[in-house]
Design a protein around this motif. Sequence first.
Motif, PDB file in Angstrom:
ATOM      1  N   MET A 155      -7.207  10.482  -1.184  1.00 20.73           N
ATOM      2  CA  MET A 155      -7.249   9.475  -0.623  1.00 20.73           C
ATOM      3  C   MET A 155      -5.665   8.185  -1.583  1.00 20.73           C
ATOM      4  SD  MET A 155      -6.544   8.501   2.808  1.00 20.73           S
ATOM      5  CE  MET A 155      -5.382   7.143   2.456  1.00 20.73           C
ATOM      6  N   MET A 156      -6.555   7.907  -2.468  1.00 17.41           N
ATOM      7  CA  MET A 156      -5.687   7.581  -3.737  1.00 17.41           C
ATOM      8  C   MET A 156      -4.216   7.425  -4.204  1.00 17.41           C
ATOM      9  SD  MET A 156      -7.368   4.582  -3.590  1.00 17.41           S
ATOM     10  CE  MET A 156      -8.017   3.456  -5.075  1.00 17.41           C
ATOM     11  N   GLU A 157      -3.747   9.083  -4.488  1.00 13.44           N
ATOM     12  CA  GLU A 157      -3.159   9.685  -4.731  1.00 13.44           C
ATOM     13  C   GLU A 157      -1.680   9.587  -3.218  1.00 13.44           C
ATOM     14  OE1 GLU A 157      -3.082  14.067  -4.962  1.00 13.44           O
ATOM     15  OE2 GLU A 157      -4.626  13.666  -7.186  1.00 13.44           O
ATOM     16  N   GLY A 158      -2.095   9.312  -1.917  1.00 15.67           N
ATOM     17  CA  GLY A 158      -1.557   9.217  -1.189  1.00 15.67           C
ATOM     18  C   GLY A 158      -1.138   7.730  -1.188  1.00 15.67           C
ATOM     19  N   LEU A 159      -1.790   6.971  -1.278  1.00 17.69           N
ATOM     20  CA  LEU A 159      -1.797   5.288  -1.642  1.00 17.69           C
ATOM     21  C   LEU A 159      -1.174   4.969  -2.806  1.00 17.69           C
ATOM     22  CD1 LEU A 159      -4.379   4.894   0.594  1.00 17.69           C
ATOM     23  CD2 LEU A 159      -4.841   2.546  -0.714  1.00 17.69           C
ATOM     24  N   LEU A 160      -0.653   5.813  -4.140  1.00 11.80           N
ATOM     25  CA  LEU A 160      -0.374   5.488  -4.856  1.00 11.80           C
ATOM     26  C   LEU A 160       1.255   5.176  -4.320  1.00 11.80           C
ATOM     27  CD1 LEU A 160      -2.728   6.156  -7.981  1.00 11.80           C
ATOM     28  CD2 LEU A 160      -1.561   3.939  -7.299  1.00 11.80           C
ATOM     29  N   GLU A 161       1.246   6.650  -3.610  1.00 15.63           N
ATOM     30  CA  GLU A 161       2.622   7.247  -3.571  1.00 15.63           C
ATOM     31  C   GLU A 161       3.792   6.187  -2.442  1.00 15.63           C
ATOM     32  OE1 GLU A 161       4.811  11.217  -0.952  1.00 15.63           O
ATOM     33  OE2 GLU A 161       2.321  11.386  -1.226  1.00 15.63           O
ATOM     34  N   VAL A 162       2.838   5.572  -1.665  1.00 15.01           N
ATOM     35  CA  VAL A 162       3.092   4.714  -1.246  1.00 15.01           C
ATOM     36  C   VAL A 162       2.953   3.642  -1.889  1.00 15.01           C
ATOM     37  CG1 VAL A 162       2.747   3.162   0.977  1.00 15.01           C
ATOM     38  CG2 VAL A 162       1.929   5.567   1.523  1.00 15.01           C
ATOM     39  N   LEU A 163       3.063   3.421  -2.706  1.00 16.15           N
ATOM     40  CA  LEU A 163       2.889   1.983  -3.793  1.00 16.15           C
ATOM     41  C   LEU A 163       4.691   2.256  -4.312  1.00 16.15           C
ATOM     42  CD1 LEU A 163       1.562  -0.438  -3.916  1.00 16.15           C
ATOM     43  CD2 LEU A 163       0.595   0.698  -6.315  1.00 16.15           C
ATOM     44  N   CYS A 164       4.379   3.082  -4.641  1.00 14.98           N
ATOM     45  CA  CYS A 164       5.455   3.332  -6.205  1.00 14.98           C
ATOM     46  C   CYS A 164       7.361   3.150  -4.376  1.00 14.98           C
ATOM     47  CB  CYS A 164       5.594   4.975  -6.064  1.00 14.98           C
ATOM     48  SG  CYS A 164       5.007   5.042  -7.361  1.00 14.98           S
ATOM     49  N   SER A 165       6.954   4.008  -3.725  1.00 15.30           N
ATOM     50  CA  SER A 165       8.184   3.850  -2.284  1.00 15.30           C
ATOM     51  C   SER A 165       8.358   2.296  -1.814  1.00 15.30           C
ATOM     52  CB  SER A 165       7.658   4.623  -1.204  1.00 15.30           C
ATOM     53  OG  SER A 165       8.768   4.800  -0.874  1.00 15.30           O
ATOM     54  N   ALA A 166       7.422   1.336  -1.958  1.00 19.83           N
ATOM     55  CA  ALA A 166       7.698   0.404  -1.413  1.00 19.83           C
ATOM     56  C   ALA A 166       8.137  -0.332  -2.283  1.00 19.83           C
ATOM     57  CB  ALA A 166       5.819  -0.688  -0.729  1.00 19.83           C
ATOM     58  N   ARG A 167       7.484   0.115  -3.688  1.00 18.93           N
ATOM     59  CA  ARG A 167       8.202  -0.696  -5.148  1.00 18.93           C
ATOM     60  C   ARG A 167       9.217  -0.514  -5.499  1.00 18.93           C
ATOM     61  NH1 ARG A 167       7.537  -4.069  -8.020  1.00 18.93           N
ATOM     62  NH2 ARG A 167       6.855  -3.209 -10.156  1.00 18.93           N
ATOM     63  N   GLU A 168      10.170   1.008  -4.804  1.00 13.68           N
ATOM     64  CA  GLU A 168      11.161   1.081  -4.595  1.00 13.68           C
ATOM     65  C   GLU A 168      12.167  -0.373  -4.064  1.00 13.68           C
ATOM     66  OE1 GLU A 168      12.404   4.737  -4.114  1.00 13.68           O
ATOM     67  OE2 GLU A 168      11.029   5.299  -5.649  1.00 13.68           O
ATOM     68  N   LYS A 169      12.007  -0.686  -3.298  1.00 10.89           N
ATOM     69  CA  LYS A 169      12.454  -1.594  -2.600  1.00 10.89           C
ATOM     70  C   LYS A 169      11.600  -3.281  -2.874  1.00 10.89           C
ATOM     71  CE  LYS A 169      14.066   1.364   0.713  1.00 10.89           C
ATOM     72  NZ  LYS A 169      14.039   1.811   1.565  1.00 10.89           N
ATOM     73  N   ALA A 170      11.112  -3.056  -2.853  1.00 15.12           N
ATOM     74  CA  ALA A 170      10.070  -5.012  -2.990  1.00 15.12           C
ATOM     75  C   ALA A 170       9.245  -5.695  -4.847  1.00 15.12           C
ATOM     76  CB  ALA A 170       8.925  -4.833  -2.401  1.00 15.12           C
ATOM     77  N   GLU A 171       9.284  -6.575  -4.589  1.00 10.42           N
ATOM     78  CA  GLU A 171       9.135  -6.533  -5.881  1.00 10.42           C
ATOM     79  C   GLU A 171       7.495  -6.401  -6.305  1.00 10.42           C
ATOM     80  OE1 GLU A 171      11.127  -9.121  -3.721  1.00 10.42           O
ATOM     81  OE2 GLU A 171      10.181 -11.005  -4.315  1.00 10.42           O
ATOM     82  N   GLN A 172       6.514  -6.652  -5.091  1.00 11.26           N
ATOM     83  CA  GLN A 172       5.459  -6.655  -5.469  1.00 11.26           C
ATOM     84  C   GLN A 172       4.961  -6.105  -3.809  1.00 11.26           C
ATOM     85  OE1 GLN A 172       2.101  -9.539  -6.493  1.00 11.26           O
ATOM     86  NE2 GLN A 172       3.964 -10.917  -7.877  1.00 11.26           N
ATOM     87  N   ALA A 173       3.482  -4.878  -4.234  1.00 13.96           N
ATOM     88  CA  ALA A 173       3.419  -4.673  -2.568  1.00 13.96           C
ATOM     89  C   ALA A 173       2.016  -3.902  -3.465  1.00 13.96           C
ATOM     90  CB  ALA A 173       4.497  -3.732  -2.863  1.00 13.96           C
ATOM     91  N   GLU A 174       1.064  -3.922  -1.981  1.00 14.11           N
ATOM     92  CA  GLU A 174      -0.669  -3.517  -1.506  1.00 14.11           C
ATOM     93  C   GLU A 174      -0.399  -2.599  -0.743  1.00 14.11           C
ATOM     94  OE1 GLU A 174      -2.222  -6.072   1.104  1.00 14.11           O
ATOM     95  OE2 GLU A 174      -3.976  -6.736  -0.409  1.00 14.11           O
ATOM     96  N   VAL A 175      -1.379  -1.664  -1.181  1.00 13.34           N
ATOM     97  CA  VAL A 175      -1.419  -0.785   0.214  1.00 13.34           C
ATOM     98  C   VAL A 175      -2.959  -0.898   0.326  1.00 13.34           C
ATOM     99  CG1 VAL A 175      -1.309   1.801   1.090  1.00 13.34           C
ATOM    100  CG2 VAL A 175       0.592   0.914  -0.592  1.00 13.34           C
ATOM    101  N   PHE A 176      -3.821  -1.271   1.621  1.00  6.46           N
ATOM    102  CA  PHE A 176      -4.551  -0.718   2.246  1.00  6.46           C
ATOM    103  C   PHE A 176      -4.747   0.444   3.178  1.00  6.46           C
ATOM    104  CE2 PHE A 176      -7.905  -1.731   5.523  1.00  6.46           C
ATOM    105  CZ  PHE A 176      -8.666  -2.774   4.591  1.00  6.46           C
ATOM    106  N   SER A 177      -6.012   0.685   3.306  1.00  5.42           N
ATOM    107  CA  SER A 177      -6.156   2.464   4.230  1.00  5.42           C
ATOM    108  C   SER A 177      -7.288   2.050   4.741  1.00  5.42           C
ATOM    109  CB  SER A 177      -6.298   3.503   3.395  1.00  5.42           C
ATOM    110  OG  SER A 177      -6.791   4.383   3.518  1.00  5.42           O
TER     111      SER A 177
END
Lengths: 442, 468
Positions: A1-23
């Motif tokens: 699960m954590m890997e999936g979250l980190l993937e979303v985080l990475c993708s979001a970081r390309e477009k935003a300054e900070q990001a947070e993913v909750f599952s």
Amino acid sequence: MMEGLLEVLCSAREKAEQAEVFSLVSRTVSVQFEANELKQIQTKESSSLALRIFKEGRIGFATAGGECDLDTLVDMAVETSQFGSPANFQFPPRFHGDSSKVCIFDAKVGDLAKERMIDIGKELITKVRGHTPDILCDVEVTKRTSSISLVNSQGGEGRYDKSFLGFGLEGIVVRDTDMLFVGDSESSCRFDFIGINDLADRVIWQLEMAKKKATVSTKLLPIIFTPSGVASVLISPIMLAFNGKTVLEGASPLKDKLGKQVFDKKLSLWDDATVAFGVGSYPFDDEGVPSQHLPLITDGIVTNFLYDLQTAALAGTQSTGHGQRAGGGFPRPGISSLTLNRGDVSFQAMVEDMKEGLIVEQVIGAEQGNVLSGDFGGNVLLGYKVENGEIVGRVKDTVIAGNVYQVLKELLGIGQETRWVGGILQTPSLYCPRVSVTTKGS
Amino acid sequence: MTWLFAFIRVKGYNRGMRNMLAEALKGHGADYIEIHFEESQATSIVYRGERLEEISRTRSSGGNIRALVRGSWGFVSFNRLDGLRDKVTLAVEEARLASREPFKLFPTEPVVETVMSQLKKDATAIPLATKKELLDGCNDIMLSSPKIQSTRINYRDVGRQRIFANSEGSYIEQAKTDLALRLTAVACEGNEVQQAGLSLGSNGDFAAVEGLHEQAREIARRATALLSAPQVKGGEYTVILDPVLAGVFAHEAFGHLSESDFVYQNDNLRQIMVLGKKFGDKHLNIVDDPTIPNLRGSYKYDDEGTQARKTYLIREGVLEGRLHSRETAARMGEIATGNARAINYLFPPIVRMSNTFIEPGSTSFKEMLGDTEEGVYVKDWYGGTTSLEMFTFSAGEAYMIRQGRLAELLRPVVLTGNVFTTLQNIDAIGNDLEMNQGGGCGKGGQYPLPVSNGSPHIRIRHCVVGGR
């Protein structure tokens, strides 16, 4: 699960300054009895993902349930960030909450067989029908295991598992056009903590007290709110007033009362997300802030309000670890496990003290008044009349109305026994003076 | 977004999906099985005071299976369609664990149909910037009014595409949009906090929430006026309900009692609710009708694939019908009315209302008021709830009536009563029916379900009004 979250985080970081993913991933099994018979068994699997970003200094937010591709989720968050509120806080870089310190997982709950859950339901119904054979009971036995994971771009990362087991019984007895509703529930993170007998006994007590009917007069009367009554009537206006958001906007009657005596000196109230096996407990809140024991009322004095990260930043204070996401949504301040202190008066002594009064267990419509100002009111669904120190029967067609700040200013007594209601409030009975009671035909 | 749309649509419906669901439904040895699958897109905007506090978008997909074996149900909800056959098997196994008295569902004809929603101005297609501009406008008006301390705005639109297939051969695709908006103004003075609000909704037509500036001003004015308004003295009063609150009354006081799942297993309740029993005077007619076009509670098929129909609950004061699912209809020997509804795929369908209203009579509001010596005029709503026999609902606005005229404004009041006596106590029904589309209905943990309710002005004698 954590890997999936980190993937979303990475993708979001390309477009935003900070990001947070909750599952939140959960599996719930419930066994449902209707009118004393097993009607339905349910298995619910659900997973949801929430992405919060800071983009150009503004907060964006999007959630996805089920299948949703990464780009869609990020795009939705980016779209909302154009209009979002200013990003005025930091995501916590480390989660101090030690998930091994707060006990909220019991593997036995997940392992509980459906057959055993069915037996528990049958046992409950048999016990209650042993007292009142013509009662029709709806019973639900529910078990849930869930996994909560949270990562943010500041390096914060954490996950924990939680278990839940709950039983609820609602009984109805109909005679002519008279309907009597009784019921109660029990819940915990742990199987061994739950008492089937306690629950059945409380329902049987309700049936016993409601056997006869009684009428009260339209006037001001003292009221004993049982633990269920406190939960049903008094708690929601108070919790709204302690919510940091209500305080911040200046709509809380307690906004300028920090450090001041507002309630009866005998009264203390705290929220504690670290209670072992508490249904509302967690090692860190849904934003990664560690859980704690937070006094709200100490000897009648207002001591703290509940905050999440964003509200705390706006109020110039710290999050109290109460950022909660109902259904995986936007974090807001919310309670975890509330406790009202026990007092020194037995229930029996309260009853004996009354010349004429009411015991209130359940009210319908209590949330409909001007809750912000502390008003409560509603139709007594389950309540009993006390006459000369004795419970004489159940009341009907009776409305109560009052204001929590008046009622809790000077209590006649606080019960010496406390119990959990709905898994999130531990409270004794409260003996209150002079509440308005209106009844039909008088 | 998901691979669901990768199937090619042939002749209006999704043939690939239909075949896949039909395949998963085959050969389980259950009495009945149905599969739901849905996708939804939602936008939610929340203001608190001058801050736009939350703005979020959501995409969700998921489904469920319901299986009936020898009178008991198994239910499995899921997020992913993979392994669908195994999920169907689990639902059938669950149903086998329980064993009630067997029954046959009320028969319905299998249907294959696609129902699209047609909106003039689809809220889900309106840009976020436009939504924000509209809400900003309302918020600014409320905030700039005297003594307004804060505001709340909750806006939400949802578009839902639902697929239903059952083991009897039905396959129905339905698209439906829903929009809900609540505006609240909070006025403060010293320790006094008062609020006033407005709830609106539509079947997704954005026009329903446009042009609200006048209403926003009015809410703020009312919240401020409440600061100096007196509290009503608790007691029995003659009350006149405006169409909005009377609609809530129809829903709470009688609508829920008409939901057969409360009744069908309870012999005593069945006797109380026996068809043909008199509940009110001849002028009283209460209806539930999902077939009225373009209301929040409108639909063509319910979530069991039963075609929606108009049901008279009370006609000329007499109990004529009630709301059914296929199960409750079969067990009571009545007709399935198409009222089995679920808020989303996480829940099984249960018996719910749609658009519920009191039909108009012949009395004008003016006449009704004119011959009321003393009473309370109650308008608008905070909420309502019922325990079947007893109900409460609260008015957002209340005035004393003295000598046939509206007198002073009162603090919001809670009205309560016993349904069996209160319906008999309705002594006048107005000629001015209005449908109210605000709010949503909650039952069995399923909230908010889009419904609407309505009524003309009505007058009730001997109604208990709570007060201090």
